[in-house]
Write an enzyme that holds these catalytic residues in place. Sequence first.
Site, PDB file in Angstrom:
ATOM      1  N   ASP A  32      35.415  41.799  39.955  1.00  0.00           N
ATOM      2  CA  ASP A  32      36.091  40.870  40.869  1.00  0.00           C
ATOM      3  C   ASP A  32      35.699  39.415  40.597  1.00  0.00           C
ATOM      4  O   ASP A  32      36.346  38.493  41.106  1.00  0.00           O
ATOM      5  CB  ASP A  32      35.715  41.201  42.321  1.00  0.00           C
ATOM      6  N   GLN A  74      35.623  46.882  47.860  1.00  0.00           N
ATOM      7  CA  GLN A  74      36.767  46.359  48.611  1.00  0.00           C
ATOM      8  C   GLN A  74      36.277  45.638  49.871  1.00  0.00           C
ATOM      9  O   GLN A  74      35.498  46.190  50.647  1.00  0.00           O
ATOM     10  CB  GLN A  74      37.712  47.525  48.979  1.00  0.00           C
ATOM     11  N   LYS A  96      45.332  50.051  43.284  1.00  0.00           N
ATOM     12  CA  LYS A  96      44.498  49.729  42.121  1.00  0.00           C
ATOM     13  C   LYS A  96      44.222  50.997  41.317  1.00  0.00           C
ATOM     14  O   LYS A  96      44.278  50.993  40.082  1.00  0.00           O
ATOM     15  CB  LYS A  96      43.184  49.093  42.582  1.00  0.00           C
TER      16      LYS A  96
END
Length: 283
Positions: free
Chosen positions: A119, A96, A52
Site C-alpha cells: 500500500d 484493509q 482485490k
Amino acid sequence: MTTILDGKQTANTLMTTLAQTVSDLRSQGVTPGLAVVLVGDDPASAIYVRNKQRRAESLGIRSIKETLPATTTQAALLDVIARLNQDPTVDGILVQLPLPPQIDADTVIEAIDPNKDVDGFHPVNVGRLWTHTPGVVASTPYGIMALLAHYGLDVTGMNAVIVGRSNIVGRPMAGLLLNHNATVTIAHSKTRDLAAVTRQADLLVVATGVPEFITADMVKPGAVVIDVGMDRNAAGKLVGDVDYASVAPIAGAITPVPGGVGPMTIAALMMQTVELAKRRVHA
Ligand code: NAP
C-alpha cells in the site's frame, strides 16, 4: 473535444500485459503472493477486499486472505503481520483500513516490512517517495500516474493543483507529481479562495470526499481533471468530487465516476505486487 480518461478500459489493457508478466514469473518458479488482512466486518471493506482478491486471482497472483474478528487485539494482529513478513511466498501485505478502535493503525502500518508494504503507507516508503528513491507508492496516486501515462499526458511543467491532503491520496499524489516535474500546489479545507487556486491548474486532482464539490467556475478551460472521489449524493447515487455535468464540457480531459480512478487503484495494487515479486527471481 473532451477526452474521457477511461480507467476501466486502461486497467483492463494494463492487466492483460501484467497477466503475461505473472505467467513468465510463474514459469521461473515465482508465483506472486498478495496477503490481504481484514479485521472486523465492515461491509465496504469486505467488498474492497473481495474485489482485490478476485483481480489478483484472475491474473495468476496467489491471494492470501487473513480474516480476523472485530474483537482482535492489536497484539494478535501484529503476530499475523510478523508471520506474513517472514513468509517468503508473500510479496505484498495489505491491511484493509479502517481498523477497529482498539487497534492503532499507525503501529500496524509500521509493523509491515517496508519491502512488502504494497500500500506504500509505511513511513519508510513515504520517505522514499519524498526523496525520489525507488519504493512502493500508495495505489491511488500510482494508478493516476499510470492513467495519465496511458493517455500520453506528460505532466512536466504543468501547474498541478491537488485538493485534499490525506496520507492515502493527496500527499503521495503531490510527491509523485513533483517527481514527474509538475509544479505542485496542495489545497485543503483551510485554503483561502480555493476557486482562485484551482483555476490556475493545468492538472486538477480532487480528493475531498465532498460530492460534486468542484464546479465549472473553479476549473480552467482545457484542464486535465482527475476525480478521486467516490461519494453518494443526496439521491444516493455514486458520484465523484467533481460536478461532472458542468465540468466535463470545459475540461480538456476528465475521469468519470465510476470507471475512472477506482479501477486504476486496484490495477496499481496488482502492478506493484508483481514488481515486489520480481525481486525473488534474482534472490
Ligand atoms: P480524507 O482523508 O477525508 O481527506 C479529505 C481531504 O479533503 C482533506 O485533506 C480535507 O482537508 C480536504 N477537504 C475536505 N473538504 C474540503 C473543502 N470544502 N475544501 C477544500 N478541501 C477540503 O479523504 P481521502 O481518503 O483522501 O478520500 C477522498 C475521496 O476519495 C473520498 O471520496 C474517497 O472515497 C475517495 N477515494 C477513492 C479512491 C479510489 O480508489 N477511487 C481511493 C481513496 C479514496 P483538511 O485536511 O483541511 O481536513
